[in-house]
Design an enzyme around this catalytic site. Sequence first.
Site, PDB file in Angstrom:
ATOM      1  N   THR A 114       0.898  -1.143   0.000  1.00  0.00           N
ATOM      2  CA  THR A 114       0.000   0.000   0.000  1.00  0.00           C
ATOM      3  C   THR A 114       0.935   1.189   0.000  1.00  0.00           C
ATOM      4  O   THR A 114       2.047   1.073   0.480  1.00  0.00           O
ATOM      5  CB  THR A 114      -0.841   0.048   1.288  1.00  0.00           C
ATOM      6  OG1 THR A 114      -1.467  -1.205   1.493  1.00  0.00           O
ATOM      7  CG2 THR A 114      -1.890   1.129   1.231  1.00  0.00           C
ATOM      8  N   GLY A 158     -10.180  -3.941   0.646  1.00  0.00           N
ATOM      9  CA  GLY A 158      -9.402  -3.873   1.882  1.00  0.00           C
ATOM     10  C   GLY A 158      -9.645  -2.573   2.628  1.00  0.00           C
ATOM     11  O   GLY A 158     -10.647  -1.897   2.406  1.00  0.00           O
ATOM     12  N   GLY A 182      -1.319  -2.764   5.781  1.00  0.00           N
ATOM     13  CA  GLY A 182      -1.243  -4.027   6.505  1.00  0.00           C
ATOM     14  C   GLY A 182      -2.306  -4.973   6.024  1.00  0.00           C
ATOM     15  O   GLY A 182      -2.877  -4.791   4.938  1.00  0.00           O
TER      16      GLY A 182
END
Lengths: 350, 350
Positions: free
Chosen positions: A216, A246, A268
């Site tokens: 990310t 996500g 994460g």
Amino acid sequence: MFRLPRIQSALLTTLTLAPAVAFALTGCAGAPNTTSEPGDVAIVIHGGAGTIRRGDLTPELEAAYRSALEEALSAGHVVLRQGGSSLDAVVAAVQVMEDSPLFNAGKGAVFTSEGTNELDAAIMEGKTLMAGAVAGVRRVKSPIALARAVMEQSPHVMMAGAGAETFAMDQGLEIVDPAYFFTQRRWDALQRAKAEETGPQVTAHFRDPDDKKFGTVGAVALDSDGNLAAATSTGGMTNKKFGRIGDAPIIGAGTYANNKSCAVSATGHGEYFIRATVAHDICARVAYSGISLQQAADEVVMKELVEMGGEGGIISLDRQGNIATPFNSEGMYRGSIDKTGKMVIQIYRD
Amino acid sequence: MFRLPRIQSALLTTLTLAPAVAFALTGCAGAPNTTSEPGDVAIVIHGGAGTIRRGDLTPELEAAYRSALEEALSAGHVVLRQGGSSLDAVVAAVQVMEDSPLFNAGKGAVFTSEGTNELDAAIMEGKTLMAGAVAGVRRVKSPIALARAVMEQSPHVMMAGAGAETFAMDQGLEIVDPAYFFTQRRWDALQRAKAEETGPQVTAHFRDPDDKKFGTVGAVALDSDGNLAAATSTGGMTNKKFGRIGDAPIIGAGTYANNKSCAVSATGHGEYFIRATVAHDICARVAYSGISLQQAADEVVMKELVEMGGEGGIISLDRQGNIATPFNSEGMYRGSIDKTGKMVIQIYRD
């Protein structure tokens, strides 16, 4: 195995690194002259967290990451130094990482189970609590630019899929052929993920260090007007199925900014970050418990998430320019230029 | 114009209404005998908020709403009385409203600009912080059942679009032809919305009271093990475009549950509810400021949202069985059965 010289490693563990030294270490001619104009601005970026151990990266790859992180930091910081908004700064920083094949965002995004790239992004402005987010877009070159257009040019906060792409075209944003997002490295990662899924555990196979990384990119910034902003962009998880979304485009989970508390961008294992409402929870602890940003960020990332089993980290910034970047994974690509103009770029834990 | 008798109106303003009276007022033979087994369980539901004024609804339509709300409450409460989980209870309650054409969820969902129905839902368990959400599904009869399957049967929290439908089919959930969701009332509402969009303001046109309503259904429950859960399901906004996603499927915005604080389901102008991270913010204020659920809910709904211009309301419940249902719109379809077994069903503000 490549190891950093001990002295460099030690220097990189601290945020008090002098800019001249940071300069020398990162060695990029295009870096801003941060010593002459410290100002009251600050920027923090990340390029993903996960199992990134010293020795996993070749010296060449590590240098490439550091250079790209510095370029992103500089792109954001120059906006801030020139009196630009934190919104402009986080977009500038994130776009550098979207355009780099090194990061799982924009060019370089991971592949879905179907062999496509589906991109998510979100942005939020701390002064107005305006926000924009997109999920599952396949043809928009800069998802963070689209998120910003959703925020500023539509009555909506979040758009998904083909509808979001229609809006992007209406807005005149750059549309690319889906092949633009192809990189051999990510394609190979998908093949390894599929092999592991169907066959016996093939631990002997070559692994890219990024296979175990939650890719990310993100940025948080404080501008000279005292306004915070946060932005996050991602390709999601390798081999993702079922239109999975996500935490990155979820306001309050992967992205949040509020002048009353703080700005956060997360990276994460997104499912845990959604369930823990990570970004908003950190800011809520600052706002309602009256604890410091560092303490709030540590409580959420190093305690709540760890207890749940959620791996990853966050970058955060408050209006006083305090920076907290805890992560419970082995590494997190990250960098910052604080209010005094000090630049730090780090990858590993220690 | 239909008006409730004064005495009934007065009774309905309070949550201390005796169950026998509630029984008499709602008059449904299938209602649970809540006086004999009060227990330590509670459930609260909503069927949307907005401009719902006394007189907007015909007596027949009002009676139909009250009956449907009571049926939903009863469906959830019977689960709780029999020792079932709060998760089972909120699903049972929400499914009654999904199956009713009266509410903007499941059958009766509003239409998108393209004349399709795109459904969103989310569910969360307060004990484990497990959560599931779906956005933009067109052929799944019960979006809340799909959200629960995402939570329990996948490693993900959120799925969207065709991918989410593929998962629903893998899970053996009931798939329906998109025509299942058609209702004339919502189709007419779309035509009115489109007429307003393209022509001059046609205020003289017939308006359905629901045209100015933010339709969503939701439930929060407390089971005999002391566990909270929250669920929300919606068809989104009439005439929505560009794959717009509202707050309902956003964990922390429209839906949130945490045994440490509270459970919340929201209904309103979703964009504002995302920006204000409404559901998590209420629970965070309870957890970190130490204020009551009522105070926290009032601060967020009656102050923060009002200052932003965000219309709507929420239902909420904590582990002590306290109930708060503030809304800043003119009305909100809502009902509750508290720990003492007292049932209340309300529509208007006063």
